[in-house]
Design an enzyme around this catalytic site. Structure first.
Site, PDB file in Angstrom:
ATOM      1  N   LYS A   1       0.858  -1.187   0.000  1.00  0.00           N
ATOM      2  CA  LYS A   1       0.000   0.000   0.000  1.00  0.00           C
ATOM      3  C   LYS A   1       0.894   1.237   0.000  1.00  0.00           C
ATOM      4  O   LYS A   1       1.918   1.268   0.682  1.00  0.00           O
ATOM      5  CB  LYS A   1      -0.893  -0.002   1.250  1.00  0.00           C
ATOM      6  CG  LYS A   1      -1.704   1.291   1.465  1.00  0.00           C
ATOM      7  CD  LYS A   1      -2.765   1.499   0.402  1.00  0.00           C
ATOM      8  CE  LYS A   1      -3.485   2.847   0.582  1.00  0.00           C
ATOM      9  NZ  LYS A   1      -4.400   3.133  -0.553  1.00  0.00           N
TER      10      LYS A   1
ATOM     11  N   CYS B   1      -2.668   9.569  -6.535  1.00  0.00           N
ATOM     12  CA  CYS B   1      -3.776   9.335  -5.594  1.00  0.00           C
ATOM     13  C   CYS B   1      -4.859  10.387  -5.798  1.00  0.00           C
ATOM     14  O   CYS B   1      -4.592  11.578  -5.699  1.00  0.00           O
ATOM     15  CB  CYS B   1      -3.325   9.357  -4.154  1.00  0.00           C
ATOM     16  SG  CYS B   1      -4.763   9.162  -3.058  1.00  0.00           S
TER      17      CYS B   1
HETATM   18  O1  RRO Z   1      -5.895   5.470  -0.775  1.00  0.00           O
HETATM   19  C1  RRO Z   1      -6.588   5.852  -1.743  1.00  0.00           C
HETATM   20  O2  RRO Z   1      -7.641   6.491  -1.610  1.00  0.00           O
HETATM   21  C2  RRO Z   1      -6.161   5.596  -3.129  1.00  0.00           C
HETATM   22  C3  RRO Z   1      -4.883   5.804  -3.595  1.00  0.00           C
HETATM   23 BR1  RRO Z   1      -3.464   6.303  -2.482  1.00  0.00          BR
HETATM   24  C4  RRO Z   1      -4.601   5.629  -4.976  1.00  0.00           C
HETATM   25  O3  RRO Z   1      -3.481   5.834  -5.480  1.00  0.00           O
HETATM   26  N1  RRO Z   1      -5.619   5.251  -5.793  1.00  0.00           N
HETATM   27  C5  RRO Z   1      -6.877   5.030  -5.322  1.00  0.00           C
HETATM   28  O4  RRO Z   1      -7.758   4.682  -6.101  1.00  0.00           O
HETATM   29  N2  RRO Z   1      -7.128   5.196  -3.983  1.00  0.00           N
END
Ligand code: RRO
Length: 311
Positions: A44, A130
């Site tokens: 993650k 993100c």
């Molecule tokens: O954690 C998120 O809300 C998230 C991330 Br970091 C990302 O790069 N892509 C996404 O769809 N959710």
């Protein structure tokens, strides 16, 4: 029939792995990917400090995919560095992907310095896409910011590093961002992250499906496949050959994996399908890919990677 592949000189016995964000938040989830037929895992996206993320509900499945506004919940970089360090000791010779993301170039550099100070020997994935942190833009849509960040990062870090990009939708944008990326010794480009700020609505309750940001969130799954394939293909055609492509988006069956590779991907990542189906998705997708390769008489990915025909 072999689905072996290579990224940044590391050899992987398979070409299918998790997409960052799915099955990689905790050691427990990463263990499950590690013990599966997946090529390897990516963690993650880690920030300097642990984050709880956005309020729930923040992920919802819909008939053709998913919407999420997780808001970068993660245990902090030190946790993932510890996990990978242990995995490197347990399985010498295997390579792992470590996803990191800062909220500005200073934070990106601080993350990189911590990676450098550790015994990490794998591949760094810098997430520039993100879509879900309130008030923070998707870096990948600010081309000058991407250039500034990569200048600073590669001045500091010379080990294998790739970037996760948002989907682009205009050929001029592909030309512009590819010209910037070609200035740097990137190991790979990972296309695509979710389509940012979609909106899913439940007609019965007349409400949105997730709580953060008034229901807006990143779209994954079947909705994403044509966009993902376009991004893989557009970058395969524009990037210098040293920059490899990881294809992510809309992988539900073996044909989807095959199509990503045909468009130019050297590794294929699975998000929504892994979230919905669980860890068994890796064995199924691998079997289905091999069945397609067998029917076509292909022995290795090199027999068809990038060889998409036009009319
Ligand atoms: O954690 C998120 O809300 C998230 C991330 Br970091 C990302 O790069 N892509 C996404 O769809 N959710």
């Amino acid at each position: 029939i072999s689905t072996q592949t290579q990224i940044a000189g590391s050899v992987f016995a398979n070409c299918i792995m998790n997409a960052s964000g799915v099955y990689c938040h905790s050691a427990h989830e990463l263990d499950a990917v590690q013990q599966s037929t997946a090529a390897t895992f990516v963690t993650k996206s880690a920030t300097l400090a642990p984050r709880a993320g956005n309020p729930e509900p923040r992920y919802c499945t819909v008939p053709f995919g998913s919407i999420n506004s997780m808001g970068l919940p993660n245990h902090g970089l030190a946790y993932y560095l510890d996990y990978v360090s242990q995995a490197q000791r347990d399985f010498p010779g295997k390579s792992y992907f470590l996803s990191i993301t800062g909220f500005n170039v200073e934070e990106d550099l601080a993350l990189i310095r911590q990676v450098q100070a550790s015994d990490f020997a794998g591949i760094v994935e810098l997430n520039l896409s993100c879509p879900n942190v309130p008030g923070k833009p998707q870096t990948g849509y600010d081309f000058e910011a991407v250039a500034r960040i990569l200048e600073a990062v590669f001045a500091l870090y010379q080990a294998p590093l790739g970037i996760k990009l948002p989907p682009y939708f205009d050929l001029i944008h592909f030309d512009e961002i590819a010209a910037i990326l070609n200035r740097f010794p990137l190991a790979y480009v990972n296309s695509v992250n979710s389509i940012g700020n979609g909106l899913c609505v439940d007609a019965a309750s007349e409400a949105v499906l997730i709580k953060p940001k008034g229901g807006f969130g990143g779209i994954g799954g079947v909705y994403l496949k044509p966009t993902a394939l376009a991004n893989v293909r557009a970058f395969y055609e524009r990037l210098k050959p040293e920059i490899q492509i990881i294809g992510t988006g809309g992988v539900v069956n073996g044909s989807d994996v095959f199509e990503h590779i045909l468009c130019g991907a050297s590794m294929v990542q699975v998000g929504t399908t892994l979230q919905e189906e669980g860890i068994g998705a890796f064995a199924r997708l691998t079997r289905e890919l091999k069945e397609i390769m067998a029917a076509k008489g292909y022995q290795t990915l090199d027999d068809f990677r990038g060889r998409l025909k036009t009319l």
